[in-house]
Design an enzyme around this catalytic site. Structure first.
Site, PDB file in Angstrom:
ATOM      1  N   ARG A  81       0.853  -1.189   0.000  1.00 42.90           N
ATOM      2  CA  ARG A  81       0.000   0.000   0.000  1.00 42.90           C
ATOM      3  C   ARG A  81       0.887   1.236   0.000  1.00 42.90           C
ATOM      4  O   ARG A  81       1.866   1.304   0.745  1.00 42.90           O
ATOM      5  CB  ARG A  81      -0.899  -0.031   1.231  1.00 42.90           C
ATOM      6  CG  ARG A  81      -1.994   1.008   1.189  1.00 42.90           C
ATOM      7  CD  ARG A  81      -2.920   0.877   2.377  1.00 42.90           C
ATOM      8  NE  ARG A  81      -3.706  -0.348   2.344  1.00 42.90           N
ATOM      9  CZ  ARG A  81      -4.160  -0.954   3.455  1.00 42.90           C
ATOM     10  NH1 ARG A  81      -3.897  -0.470   4.642  1.00 42.90           N
ATOM     11  NH2 ARG A  81      -4.884  -2.052   3.351  1.00 42.90           N
TER      12      ARG A  81
ATOM     13  N   ARG B  91      -2.360   5.958   9.834  1.00 40.80           N
ATOM     14  CA  ARG B  91      -2.195   5.551   8.426  1.00 40.80           C
ATOM     15  C   ARG B  91      -2.361   6.737   7.504  1.00 40.80           C
ATOM     16  O   ARG B  91      -2.262   7.879   7.916  1.00 40.80           O
ATOM     17  CB  ARG B  91      -3.215   4.475   8.130  1.00 40.80           C
ATOM     18  CG  ARG B  91      -3.055   3.294   9.094  1.00 40.80           C
ATOM     19  CD  ARG B  91      -3.551   2.069   8.470  1.00 40.80           C
ATOM     20  NE  ARG B  91      -3.318   0.895   9.279  1.00 40.80           N
ATOM     21  CZ  ARG B  91      -4.020  -0.216   9.105  1.00 40.80           C
ATOM     22  NH1 ARG B  91      -4.976  -0.269   8.202  1.00 40.80           N
ATOM     23  NH2 ARG B  91      -3.750  -1.268   9.836  1.00 40.80           N
TER      24      ARG B  91
ATOM     25  N   LYS C  63      -4.735   0.045  14.651  1.00 45.79           N
ATOM     26  CA  LYS C  63      -4.590   1.063  13.609  1.00 45.79           C
ATOM     27  C   LYS C  63      -5.301   2.360  14.014  1.00 45.79           C
ATOM     28  O   LYS C  63      -6.228   2.346  14.828  1.00 45.79           O
ATOM     29  CB  LYS C  63      -5.162   0.538  12.298  1.00 45.79           C
ATOM     30  CG  LYS C  63      -6.619   0.137  12.354  1.00 45.79           C
ATOM     31  CD  LYS C  63      -7.029  -0.514  11.031  1.00 45.79           C
ATOM     32  CE  LYS C  63      -8.313  -1.309  11.175  1.00 45.79           C
ATOM     33  NZ  LYS C  63      -8.589  -2.152  10.033  1.00 45.79           N
TER      34      LYS C  63
ATOM     35  N   LYS D 138      -6.905   6.000  12.202  1.00 45.63           N
ATOM     36  CA  LYS D 138      -7.215   6.597  10.892  1.00 45.63           C
ATOM     37  C   LYS D 138      -7.729   8.028  11.042  1.00 45.63           C
ATOM     38  O   LYS D 138      -8.586   8.298  11.879  1.00 45.63           O
ATOM     39  CB  LYS D 138      -8.284   5.768  10.180  1.00 45.63           C
ATOM     40  CG  LYS D 138      -7.849   4.340   9.893  1.00 45.63           C
ATOM     41  CD  LYS D 138      -8.986   3.574   9.246  1.00 45.63           C
ATOM     42  CE  LYS D 138      -8.565   2.156   8.902  1.00 45.63           C
ATOM     43  NZ  LYS D 138      -9.701   1.394   8.366  1.00 45.63           N
TER      44      LYS D 138
ATOM     45  N   CYS E 235     -15.068  -3.403  -1.113  1.00 53.74           N
ATOM     46  CA  CYS E 235     -13.676  -3.639  -0.720  1.00 53.74           C
ATOM     47  C   CYS E 235     -13.074  -4.703  -1.639  1.00 53.74           C
ATOM     48  O   CYS E 235     -13.753  -5.276  -2.478  1.00 53.74           O
ATOM     49  CB  CYS E 235     -13.622  -4.105   0.722  1.00 53.74           C
ATOM     50  SG  CYS E 235     -14.208  -5.804   0.896  1.00 53.74           S
TER      51      CYS E 235
ATOM     52  N   CYS F 267      -7.709 -10.999  -0.103  1.00 51.69           N
ATOM     53  CA  CYS F 267      -7.816 -10.661   1.309  1.00 51.69           C
ATOM     54  C   CYS F 267      -8.043 -11.924   2.135  1.00 51.69           C
ATOM     55  O   CYS F 267      -8.986 -12.672   1.913  1.00 51.69           O
ATOM     56  CB  CYS F 267      -8.957  -9.687   1.530  1.00 51.69           C
ATOM     57  SG  CYS F 267      -9.193  -9.379   3.276  1.00 51.69           S
TER      58      CYS F 267
ATOM     59  N   CYS G  22     -16.177  -9.084   4.445  1.00 47.86           N
ATOM     60  CA  CYS G  22     -16.211  -9.540   5.829  1.00 47.86           C
ATOM     61  C   CYS G  22     -16.642  -8.346   6.672  1.00 47.86           C
ATOM     62  O   CYS G  22     -16.693  -7.223   6.184  1.00 47.86           O
ATOM     63  CB  CYS G  22     -14.845 -10.077   6.251  1.00 47.86           C
ATOM     64  SG  CYS G  22     -13.701  -8.800   6.783  1.00 47.86           S
TER      65      CYS G  22
ATOM     66  N   CYS H 153     -13.823  -2.474   5.383  1.00 47.58           N
ATOM     67  CA  CYS H 153     -12.923  -1.585   4.655  1.00 47.58           C
ATOM     68  C   CYS H 153     -13.638  -0.607   3.727  1.00 47.58           C
ATOM     69  O   CYS H 153     -13.132   0.467   3.458  1.00 47.58           O
ATOM     70  CB  CYS H 153     -11.915  -2.386   3.847  1.00 47.58           C
ATOM     71  SG  CYS H 153     -10.850  -3.347   4.895  1.00 47.58           S
TER      72      CYS H 153
END
Ligand SMILES: Cc1cc2nc3c(=O)[nH]c(=O)nc-3n(C[C@H](O)[C@H](O)[C@H](O)COP(=O)(O)O)c2cc1C
Ligand code: SF4
Length: 1669
Positions: A1179, A1248, A1313, A1315, A1533, A1539, A1578, A1582
Site C-alpha cells: 500500500r 495511516r 490502527k 485513521k 472492498c 484478502c 467480511c 474496509c
C-alpha cells in the site's frame, strides 16, 4: 399429368430395347415406377420387343452395362442424375467413340440446395465427351426432346445426353400433350431401326474381317462408317425437328430466338430458366420502359456451332447476357461454360460483332437465390440497362436476401438483389387468367402434392402445373398453377397466389402469406386460428385483407361454393411475435435456440484493436461461433472463411494491378497529389512494406478524399473509387471454437497452417462449456500442431488472466506475415456465465499449467532470438516435451533459471502422485520431529489431527499437542488431510480430532479428504477396536440463524464423533463443542473438554500443566522487534518459500505490506502438493490522495513490472499493488520511494494515510487543507530508521551504536490502527464519522477558520459478536488551523496510553471512548493540550458521494471526476484506462487525485489543454459517465481472492449484483437517483459498509448480511435488515422496498431515511445500539 422424369422414362420405354435406371434418388424411383407400370400395361416398345428394364446402382461402373446391348445393335436408354455423371466420364468417352444410339436422360440437380434450379456444372463437365447435349426447359420438352434425342441418335448413330433441371422439371407435374406410339413409329421408323442395326452389325463384321471384299461386306462397311460429325448430327437433328413438328405441331430448334427482332440486349439461357427469360422478355417488351430485349434459348448445346449462334443473334445486339444456374459452391471459380462458348462465338463474329459486350449472370445460387422468376429477371433487365458498362459477372439473389453481404465478399462481380419494385412484374403474369394456389402446412411433400391434385381435379382449367417442395425446414408445400390456354408454366415459385390452402395453421409462415395476393383466400379446416397463428402472420393477413375461409373442402371453398367466412379481428392488425419456423425463404431452417455469445470478450477486443481494419471472414451471420450459421451451414467453418479470404485477396491483387496500370498509363491524366498518394499506397501494399497500420490508414483516407474530389471530372478514376473498400489493408481473422481441434489433420485449420497465407485464426477454447471428457480426448493441441510447422505464429492466451497478453498476441499475429493462430481460453463463458468463476477457473488453469500462456513468434528467429516466449509460470507435459525436443527448453531455462522447478505435468495422476509423495514426506518429517520432541516420552501415544480454515482449531490442536508432550505422551500432530491411508487409523490407539465448521456445516478445506475417506467406510471395512477417540468441534451456533439451519451448527465435529463410534472405535471423551457465541467463545467448551481428555488418557495429574508457550502478545512482539526490524531481512532472503513467518508478517504491515495468498488457487495448489500462491500487497501512502503525473508514471511502470498489472485505488485514497512476489518486494518498495511516495505506516498499528476531501472546486481551501494533512502525516509518522535500512539499503545510523527511538509511539506503537480524515463540507466523501479522528473544515467568508474535531469513529466488527460494533464519531469541539496538528497528536497519544492492549478486537479508539465516556476523553485530551477546545461550529453535509464530470475551479483550471469501477486501474476491455491514464500522465500538467470512493479526479487541467484532454479521455472511453445513480454510488472492498479475511466476494461481485439491482431501479424510474451501496467481504468494513443506505457484508461464499438505513450524508449507521441472504433472496427482499420508495418517498427523501420511516429497520443512533434490531 406427367413429371419430367416420368415423361422421359415413358419415352425411353417406348423407344428402347432396354432401359437402365441408376437408382437411389427420388427421380429414379419415379422412373422405375413409370417403367414398371408401362411394362405392366403395354409391354412392348416400337422395337417390337418387350423393353427390358434394369435398375443398377449408380456408380462408376454402371454404364459398362450398356456396351454389351449397344454392341448388339439394341436401342438403349439410361436414366440418371447429374451427380453420377462425373464418375462415368471414362465410360462416356468410350461410348461416344462407338456409333451407338444411346440416350442418357439426366436430371441436373443442385448439389446442396434441392429446391433451386438445376446446377449444370456436372453436365458441363461431360460436354467434351462426344455426346450430343439437349436441354429441355419444361416437362413438355422433357418428353419431346427425349423422343427427338432418340430419333436423332438412331439417325446419326451417335449418343445423346438429354438433361433437365431436377426439382423444376424432373419433379414437376404438368399437363402435357403426350406423344402416342403411332407418332413415335412415324418418327423412328422400323426402317430407321433396321438400318441402324444393320450398321452396327456391319461395323462388328468389319472389325472381325476387314479383308472380306464381297459386295455385301463392302456395302455394310460403307454403311457403318462413323456417322457422327457435327454436320451429320445437326442434319439428323434438323430432320427430326422438322418431322416432329409435322406430326405434333411443336417446332423445336437448336436455338430459339424470341423477343424483339431489333433487340440490343439478348439473354441466352438453357434449361428451366429459359422459360422464365422468354416470358419475362415478352412481358417486359410490352412495357414502355424497355423494348429491345431478346431471348435466345439454347436447346442443342452440343454439338456447338458459332455460326448458328451468330446467325441467331440480331445484328442490332450490343449486349449479350448469358444466364446460367450455378450452385453457390461454384461461385469462386472461373466463368461458366455457356458464357465462354458464347464469347467464343462472338469473337468468331469478328469485326461485325466487336461492339458486343458479353456478361455472365448466375441464378439459382444456393440458399440466397433459390428462386428465379420474373422479378429476378426484371431486376437483371434494370441492372443491364441501368449501367453503362455492366460487370463481366453478376449474380441475382432473391428478394429479402439481406445476407447478400456474404456473397458480396466472396464474389468478384456484382451481387444483385430483387427489390420491392421488381416484385410488381409478377402481376404481368397473373393477368393472363392463370389461377395460382399454394398448399402449405403439410407434413410431407407427398401430402402437399395430394392436396394439390385435389385442387387440380376440382378446379377446371385447361392445363395445370404442380410442384411440391420439401424444404429443409419441416414445412412442405405444393405450388399449383391452373393455366389459361395461352399461358406458359413457369418453373418459378408462385407469387401473388389466389389462395393458400392451409393444412396446419401453426405452420403457416410469414413468407407464405407474403406470396398471397391482396384479398386472396386462405382456406383451412382448422378452427383454432387465434391460437395457432403467430403474431406476424396475423398482422400480415390483416394487412392483405385476406379472406379466411374455414372449410374442409378446399376445392369448393376455392370455387366459392363452401365454407364459413372467418372475420379477421381488428386486434390482428397489431399482433406481433414470430412463428417458430423461420421466415427467410424456402430453404428455411427451424431456428436453433440462440447459443450464448461466448466469444464476446475476445471479439470486443478484436474490434477495439483493429477497428475498421478488422475483417472476420467466417461465421459472420451466426449469433455465435457455436451457433449454427443460418445463412450457410458451412459459413462458420475455417474452410469457408479461408476460401473467402483467398477470394478477397485475389480481388485485391487484381485491384492493385489495376491501380498500377492506371498510374503507368500515360494516356490517363491523374492529378499530381493523387498520383503521389496512390503510388505511395502501391508501395505500402507490397509484402515487405513497413508502413504502420496507422499511417496506412491515414494514407487511405487521404486517397479517398482525393478520389472523391477528382472523380467527377476524371471518369477513369470512377472504377478505382468504386472499389475504395479495397484500399485499406485488412486484418483478416477466422474465428472458431475448440471444436476445430478435432480431426485437425484433415481440417481447414490444417489447410490454413500449411498454406503460408497471411491469415489469422482466433480459436476460443471454452473448456467447460463445450468439452465433455470424451471430446477432450479427441481434441488435439492446435498450438503444438502449429508450432511443428515452424513458420506459423502461435499464441496461447487467456483474457481473464492477462488482458495485455491477449492484446500483444493479437497485434503480433496481425503483424506476422503468414498464418497465425491464437488459442484463447474462456471457461464458463456465455450470457449467464459468472465472470468470477471464469476468472477463478482461468487462474487455476494457468497456474496449474493446463492452460499455459505463451507466444511463438517465428519473426524472432530471424533476429536470432528464441521464438518461444513463456508468459505464465507453468507449462504442461506435452508442451515441455515439444520444447525439449526442439531445444527451446534449455534456452528458456537459461532465461528463466527457476523454470525447471515449475514445469509440471497437468495430468491428474501425476499431480496426485506428487501430492502423495508430499504427504508422505510431511508425515515422515512429522514423525522425525516428534521422535525428537518426545524422545524420552514414556506415556501412551496420541495422534492429534486438526481441520481448520482460519487457525482457531489449529491453535487448539497445537495447544493440545504441546500439553500432551508436557505430560509425557508420544504426540503426532497434523492436519486431517495429511493423514495418509485411512486404514492406518486402525493402528492409532489414541486419536484426538479438533475440527472447525466451514461453509454451511461443511468440513474445512484441510479436512475434506479425510472425511471423504472416513465416511465412505462401511462397518467392518476397518478394524477400530483398538482405537480410542476424542473429538472437539468448533462452530458458531448463530452463524446460520434460521431455525431450519440449526443442523449446520458444529456439524463436522458431530459427524466425526458419530462415524468413529459406528465404525467400532471407543470414546475417550464425550464430544466437545466450542461455540463462538459462548462467553469466551470456543474456549468455554474447550476448557470443559480438555481436562476430560487428560483424565481419559490417565495423565490428568502429570506435570507440565503450564508448559504452554506464552500467549502470543502483539505488544511483546513489537517490543522485541527492535523498532519494526524483526528478522525481515533474513526472511526476505529465504528463497525456499514465497511467504514470510508470522512474526515478520505482522511487522511488515508497519512497512506498508503484507502477505496474502491467492485463495482462488488454494484448492488447486493443495491438490498438487504446492504451497499456497503467496504474494504481497503493497500500500502506498498518498496524503490526501494527490499524486503528480510523474508519480503516476512511476507507479504505473512498477505495476507492469512487478505486480498483477493493476493499480488499485483504495477506499482510503491510497494506491495498492497486488501480487508482488517476495523476491520483488524490495525492488518494488524502493521503486515507490523513488517516486517520492512511501509505504511506511500505510498499514500497522500506527496512524495511516490521511484522507482529505479532494475538492477541486475550492482550490484555495483544498491547498490549505492538503498542506495541513501533509504536515500532520509527517508529524505522526513513525521515526524508526528500520524502513530505510531494510528497503533503501541505508546504513544504520552511526552503526548499531545508537538505539532507534519513537518519540510519539514508543516501542509498542498503538494498540491498533489509527485513521484520520479531513472533510470539507458540504461534501462528506471521506466519511468523516467512520474514522478514529476527523476534521471538518469550517469555512467562513471563503476562509478556512478552523476545524470541528470528531473522534471515535470506526467500522470494524465481528459477525455475531455484540461486543464489537461500528460506531459513528462524536464531535469533540473546534480547533484553529494552528492547533490542529497538536490536537491530532494529543488524541492519538491518549489512545496510545488508554487503548485496550489486551484484546485487539476491543482496541480501537471507539471502545476507549465508549468505555470511559466522551467527557473523560475530552478532558484528557484538553489537559494534554493545555487548552480547551472551542464549541463546535455549524456545518452542513449534503452527501458522501464523489463528484463526477467536468467542473471549473475558481482559478480557471478544469477538473474531471472520472468513474473507475471499484478503483481498479487496468485495461478493461471497454475502457483501457491503465494505458489511457499512463498516456495522459505523459503530458498532463495538473495532478491526479484519488477520491475517497475509489475514483479519480484529473485535476487542474489548464484551459488550453481542455479540448485535448477531453479528446484523450474519449479515445480511451474514460469519459463514460453514463451509469445509473446506483452504480456511481456503489463501493466495494477488495475481498477475494487476495484478502485473507474475506468470507465472500466483494469487489468482483458488486458490479454483477448492481446490474441486477439496476433492473429494478430502471423499472421504478429511479435511474438517476443516488442510493449509496456498500459491500465488503467480511465485517471488518474496509469499504465503510455500515454507513451505506444499503450494505452487504459477506458472511460465507455467496452469502451476505443485508443492512439498510444508513444516512445519505454518511452521518448515520445502518441496521441489520436480513441475515445470510443469497442473491435470489437479496433481490426478492430489495425489490418491493425499492418499488415502495419510488412511489411513497417524500420530496427529497433519501432511501436511507425512507426505510426507517417505512419501518423496515430501526434507526441507529450510535454504535452501542447498532445491534438492537
Ligand atoms: C464462512 C464461515 C462459515 C461458517 N459456517 C459455520 C457453520 O455452518 N456452522 C458452525 O457451527 N459454524 C460455522 N462457522 C464458524 C466457525 O466454524 C468458527 O468460527 C470456528 O471457530 C472457526 O475455526 P477455524 O479458525 O479453525 O477455521 C463458520 C465460519 C465461517 C468463517
Ligand atoms: S472488509 Fe474484510 S474482506 Fe473486505 S478487504 Fe477488508 S478485511 Fe478484506
Amino acid at each position: 399429368m406427367q413429371s419430367g422424369t416420368s415423361a422421359a422414362a415413358t419415352v425411353a420405354y417406348n423407344v428402347s430395347h432396354q432401359v437402365l435406371v441408376l437408382t437411389n434418388t427420388p427421380e429414379s424411383s419415379t422412373a422405375l415406377q413409370t417403367l414398371k407400370s408401362l411394362s405392366e400395361r403395354s409391354g412392348k416398345s416400337i422395337t417390337k420387343s418387350v423393353t427390358a428394364v434394369k435398375a443398377v446402382p449408380a456408380n462408376a461402373d454402371s454404364l459398362f452395362q450398356v456396351s454389351g446391348p449397344l454392341a448388339q445393335g439394341q436401342l438403349v436408354s439410361a436414366i440418371t442424375q447429374s451427380k453420377s455423371l462425373v464418375q462415368s466420364i471414362p465410360q462416356l468417352y468410350s461410348i461416344a467413340r462407338q456409333p451407338h444410339a444411346f440416350v442418357l436422360h439426366v436430371s441436373a440437380e443442385s448439389r446442396s440446395f434441392p429446391d433451386t434450379y438445376g446446377d449444370f456444372s456436372d453436365i458441363m463437365a461431360v460436354r467434351q465427351t462426344g455426346f450430343s447435349l439437349l436441354s429441355s426447359s419444361n416437362v413438355q420438352e422433357a418428353q419431346d426432346l427425349s423422343i427427338i434425342a432418340q430419333a436423332a441418335a438412331v439417325k446419326s448413330r451417335s449418343p445423346f445426353l438429354h438433361f433437365h433441371d431436377a426439382t423444376r422439371i424432373s419433379q414437376e407435374l404438368n399437363s402435357i400433350s403426350a406423344v402416342d406410339t403411332k407418332t413415335l413409329n412415324h418418327l423412328i421408323t422400323q426402317k430407321d431401326i433396321a438400318d441402324y442395326q444393320e450398321s452396327i452389325s456391319g461395323a462388328r463384321m468389319s472389325e472381325e474381317d476387314q479383308t472380306d471384299s464381297s459386295a455385301e461386306q463392302v456395302y455394310l462397311r460403307y454403311k457403318s462408317k462413323p456417322a457422327a460429325t457435327s454436320q451429320d448430327i445437326f442434319a439428323a437433328l434438323s430432320q427430326t425437328f422438322t418431322q416432329f413438328a409435322e406430326v405434333t405441331g411443336r417446332q423445336y430448334r437448336a436455338l430459339t430466338y424470341a423477343g424483339s427482332p431489333d433487340a440490343t440486349t439478348v439473354f441466352v439461357t438453357m434449361g428451366a430458366g429459359a422459360q422464365v427469360v422468354a416470358s419475362a422478355v415478352e412481358a417486359i417488351n410490352k412495357t414502355d420502359e424497355f423494348k429491345a430485349l431478346g431471348a435466345l434459348h439454347v436447346t442443342v448445346y452440343r454439338p456447338w456451332s458459332d455460326a448458328e449462334i451468330l446467325a441467331a443473334l440480331p445484328v442490332s445486339v450490343t449486349k449479350v447476357v448469358v444466364l446460367e444456374p450455378t450452385d453457390e459452391a461454384g461461385l469462386t471459380g472461373s466463368f461458366n461454360p455457356l458464357f465462354l462458348d458464347i464469347v467464343g462465338a462472338i469473337q468468331a463474329g469478328g469485326i461485325a460483332r466487336q461492339h458486343v459486350d458479353v456478361a455472365s449472370g448466375r441464378y439459382g445460387v444456393g440458399r440466397l437465390g433459390v428462386d428465379f422468376g420474373l422479378s429476378e429477371m426484371n431486376r437483371i433487365v434494370r441492372y443491364v440497362h441501368g449501367a453503362q458498362k455492366i460487370d463481366r459477372q453478376f449474380v441475382i439473389l432473391n428478394a429479402g436476401a439481406d445476407t447478400a453481404e456474404v456473397l458480396r465478399d466472396r464474389f468478384a462481380g456484382q451481387v444483385l438483389t430483387v427489390e420491392e419494385e421488381d416484385l410488381a412484374s409478377q402481376d404481368l403474369y397473373a393477368e393472363n387468367g392463370t389461377k395460382q394456389v399454394i398448399v402449405v402446412g403439410e407434413q410431407s411433400a407427398q401430402d402437399a402434392e395430394k392436396v394439390a391434385h385435389k385442387v387440380v381435379n376440382g378446379v377446371k382449367a385447361s392445363k395445370a402445373q404442380i410442384y411440391a417442395i420439401k424444404p429443409e425446414a419441416s414445412v412442405a408445400e405444393a405450388h399449383v398453377r391452373l393455366l389459361s390456354e395461352d399461358a406458359v408454366a413457369l418453373p418459378s415459385f408462385i407469387i401473388g397466389a389466389d389462395a393458400l390452402v392451409v393444412g396446419n395453421p401453426a405452420l403457416l409462415r410469414h413468407t407464405d402469406v407474403q406470396r398471397l395476393k391482396s384479398g386472396g383466400k386462405v382456406i383451412t379446416a382448422s378452427k383454432s386460428l387465434e391460437q395457432s397463428l403467430s403474431g406476424d402472420v396475423k398482422a400480415l393477413l390483416f394487412k392483405k385483407a385476406a379472406q379466411v375461409i374455414l372449410s374442409e373442402d378446399a376445392v369448393k371453398a376455392f370455387n366459392g361454393q363452401h365454407g364459413e367466412k372467418f372475420d379477421i379481428p381488428a386486434s390482428w392488425s397489431s399482433a406481433s411475435g414470430t412463428s417458430s419456423v423461420a421466415t427467410n425463404g424456402h430453404s428455411d431452417f427451424v431456428k436453433a435456440a440462440p447459443a450464448p455469445v461466448v466469444e464476446s470478450p475476445y471479439l470486443r477486443l478484436l474490434v477495439q484493436t483493429f477497428d475498421k481494419r478488422l475483417n472476420i471472414a467466417n461465421g459472420v451471420n451466426a449469433e455465435s461461433i457455436w451457433a449454427p450459421d443460418t445463412t450457410s451451414k458451412d459459413a462458420a467453418s475455417p474452410e469457408f472463411g479461408y476460401g473467402k479470404l483467398l477470394a478477397q485477396a485475389q480481388r485485391r491483387q487484381h485491384f492493385i494491378k489495376q491501380v498500377k496500370r492506371l498510374l503507368n498509363d500515360d494516356k490517363v491524366s491523374i492529378p499530381a497529389d493523387l498520383h503521389k498518394a496512390l503510388s505511395q499506397w502501391v508501395v505500402s501494399v507490397q509484402p515487405d512494406a513497413s508502413l504502420s497500420a496507422q499511417k496506412q490508414e491515414a494514407l487511405v483516407s487521404e486517397i479517398l478524399d482525393l478520389l472523391a474530389k477528382y472523380e467527377p471530372s476524371h471518369k477513369e478514376l470512377s472504377d478505382i473509387y468504386a472499389q475504395g473498400d479495397l484500399l485499406p489493408s485488412k486484418s483478416n481473422w477466422l474465428i472458431g471454437s475448440d471444436t476445430w481441434a478435432y480431426d485437425l489433420g484433415s481440417s481447414g485449420v490444417h489447410h490454413v497452417i500449411t498454406s503460408g497465407e497471411n491469415v489469422n485464426m482466433l480459436i476460443i477454447d471454452t473448456a467447460t462449456y463445450s468439452t465433455p471428457v470424451q471430446r477432450e480426448q479427441r481434441k488435439k493441441d492446435i498450438g503444438l500442431y502449429a508450432m511443428n510447422y515452424s513458420s506459423v505464429y502461435v499464441a496461447s492466451v487467456a483474457i481473464y488472466s492477462s488482458y495485455t497478453g491477449v492484446l500483444h498476441a493479437m497485434m503480433e499475429a496481425d503483424a506476422y506475415n503468414g498464418p497465425s493462430i491464437i488459442l484463447a481460453y474462456l471457461p464458463q463463458a456465455g450470457e449467464g456465465a459468472n465472470p468470477i468463476e471464469a476468472l477463478k477457473e482461468t487462474k487455476a488453469a494457468v497456474d496449474a499449467g493446463t492452460w499455459p500462456l505463451y507466444r511463438w513468434n517465428p519473426t524472432l528467429e530471424l533476429e536470432n532470438k528464441d521464438p518461444f516466449i513463456l508468459d505464465s509460470e507453468r507449462i504442461k507435459r506435452d508442451l515441455e516435451e515439444f520444447l525439449a525436443k526442439e531445444n527451446h527448453l534449455s534456452q528458456l531455462a537459461a532465461q528463466q533459471p527457476d523454470l525447471s522447478t515449475v514445469l509440471v505435468s497437468s495430468l491428474e495422476s501425476e499431480a496426485l502422485k506428487r501430492h502423495e509423495e508430499l504427504k508422505k514426506n510431511a508425515r515422515d518429517s512429522y514423525a522425525k520431529l516428534l521422535a525428537g520432541l518426545s524422545g524420552n516420552a514414556t506415556g501412551p501415544p496420541l495422534t492429534v489431527l486438526f481441520g481448520s480454515d482460519n487457525g482457531n482449531a489449529e491453535g487448539l490442536a497445537k495447544k493440545v499437542a504441546a500439553k500432551a508432550k508436557g505430560r509425557g505422551l508420544k504426540v503426532t500432530l497434523m492436519a486431517m488431510d495429511d493423514f495418509g491411508d485411512i486404514q492406518e487409523l486402525a493402528n492409532v490407539s489414541n486419536l484426538a480430532i479438533i475440527c472447525c465448521t466451514a461453509g454451511q456445516g461443511e468440513f474445512p478445506s484441510n479436512g475434506r479428504e479425510f472425511w471423504k475417506a472416513l465416511s465412505s467406510l462401511n462397518n467392518g471395512e476397518i478394524q477400530l477396536a483398538e482405537t480410542k477417540f476424542a473429538i472437539f468441534g468448533l462452530g458458531d451456533s448463530h452463524y446460520w440463524p434460521r431455525p431450519e439451519d440449526a443442523g449446520y451448527y458444529n456439524k463436522p465435529g458431530k459427524q466425526l464423533d458419530a462415524k468413529l463410534e459406528s465404525l467400532g472405535a471407543s470414546r475417550l471423551t464425550d464430544l466437545g463443542l466450542g461455540d463462538d457465541q459462548d462467553a469466551d467463545g470456543f474456549e468455554t467448551g474447550f476448557n470443559v473438554w480438555q481436562p476430560e481428555l487428560w483424565k481419559a488418557l490417565g495423565v490428568a495429574d502429570a506435570g507440565g500443566v503450564d508448559d504452554e508457550p506464552p500467549k502470543f502478545n502483539d505488544d511483546l512482539h513489537k517490543l522485541n522487534s527492535n523498532f519494526l526490524r524483526g528478522t525481515i531481512v533474513e526472511d526476505l532472503a529465504d528463497e525456499s518459500t514465497g511467504a514470510v513467518n508470522e512474526g515478520n508478517g505482522k511487522l511488515l504491515k508497519f512497512h506498508g505490506t503484507y502477505g496474502q495468498d491467492d485463495r482462488d488457487l488454494r484448492e488447486e495448489r493443495r491438490k498438487m502438493g504446492l504451497e499456497k500462491a503467496y504474494s504481497f500487497m503493497i500500500r502506498v501512502r498518498v496524503p490526501g490522495g494527490v499524486a503528480t503525473p510523474q508519480q503516476w508514471l512511476g507507479l504505473d511502470e512498477l505495476a507492469d513490472k512487478y505486480t498483477n498489472g493493476h493499480l488499485k485505488l483504495t477506499t482510503r485514497q491510497a494506491f495498492q499493488f497486488h501480487g508482488v512476489l517476495k523476491k520483488n518486494l524490495k525492488t518494488t518498495i524502493r521503486g515507490i520511494n523513488q517516486t517520492l511516495l512511501s509505504t511506511l505506516a500505510a498499514c500497522g498499528d500506527v496512524n495511516r494515510n490521511i484522507m482529505v476531501n479532494p475538492n477541486p472546486h475550492l482550490s484555495k481551501i483544498h491547498a490549505e487543507v492538503q498542506a495541513f494533512a501533509e504536515k500532520m502525516m509527517n508529524h505522526l509518522a513513525p521515526k524508526t530508521s528500520a524502513y530505510h535500512e531494510i528497503w533503501l539499503d541505508q546504513k544504520p545510523v552511526a552503526g548499531n551504536a545508537v538505539q532507534d527511538f519513537e518519540p510519539l509511539y514508543g516501542p509498542t506503537y498503538l494498540p491498533r490502527k489509527f485513521k484520520i480524515v479531513v472533510a470539507v463540507p458540504p461534501n462528506n466523501d471521506v466519511d468523516v464519522f467512520a474514522h478514529d479522528l476527523g476534521y471538518i473544515a469550517i469555512v467562513e467568508n471563503e476562509k478556512l477558520v478552523g476545524y470541528n474535531v470528531t473522534v471515535g469513529g470506526g467500522m470494524g466488527m465481528t459477525h455475531n459478536n455484540k461486543k464489537t460494533y461500528p460506531r459513528p464519531a462524536d464531535v469533540l469541539g473546534f480547533c484553529t488551523p494552528e492547533q490542529a496538528v497538536d490536537v491530532a497528536e494529543k488524541v492519538m497519544t491518549t489512545q496510545r496510553d488508554f487503548g485496550d492492549r489486551t484484546n485487539r478486537k476491543h482496541a480501537r479508539l471507539k471502545y476507549t471512548i465508549d468505555d470511559r465516556g466522551l467527557d473523560w476523553f475530552k478532558s484528557e485530551v484538553e489537559s494534554r493540550l493545555g487548552y480547551k477546545l472551542e464549541e463546535p461550529r455549524p456545518y452542513e453535509f449534503t452527501d458522501n458521494a464523489d463528484r463526477y464530470g467536468w467542473t471549473k475551479g475558481v482559478d480557471d483550471k478544469w477538473h474531471f471526476g472520472m468513474y473507475i469501477e471499484n478503483g481498479k486501474v487496468k485495461d478493461w476491455p471497454d475502457m483501457p484506462c491503465k494505458t489511457g491514464l499512463r498516456e495522459l500522465a505523459k503530458w498532463h500538467k495538473g495532478d491526479f487525485r484519488l477520491t475517497p470512493n475509489q475514483h479519480l479526479i484529473i485535476a487542474n487541467v489548464p484551459e488550453e489543454d481542455l479540448e485535448k484532454t477531453k479528446e484523450h479521455l474519449a479515445k480511451y472511453n474514460m469519459d463514460n459517465l453514463n451509469f445509473t445513480g446506483l452504480r456511481l454510488n456503489a463501493m466495494a472492498c477488495v475481498a477475494l481472492p487476495t484478502c485473507g479475511l474475506a468470507m465472500a466476494e466483494s469487489e468482483r461481485y458488486l458490479p454483477i449484483l448492481v446490474s441486477k439491482l439496476e433492473n429494478i431501479i430502471e423499472q421504478t424510474g429511479l435511474r438517476d437517483d443516488a442510493i449509496t451501496i456498500r459491500m465488503t467481504g467480511c465485517p471488518n468494513g474496509c469499504a465503510r459498509p455500515y454507513l451505506g443506505e444499503i450494505a452487504f457484508v459477506g458472511k460465507a461464499p455467496n452469502t451476505y448480511n443485508v443492512y439498510l438505513g444508513g444516512g445519505h450524508r454518511g452521518e448515520r449507521l445502518n441496521k441489520l435488515y436480513k441475515e445470510s441472504l443469497q442473491e435470489e433472496d437479496i433481490l426478492k427482499e430489495l425489490e418491493p422496498i425499492i418499488k415502495r420508495y419510488a412511489l411513497e418517498r417524500h420530496e427529497g427523501e433519501f432511501f436511507g431515511d425512507f426505510v426507517i420511516r417505512a419501518g423496515y429497520v430501526k434507526k441507529t443512533i450510535t454504535g452501542k445500539d447498532f445491534h438492537d434490531l
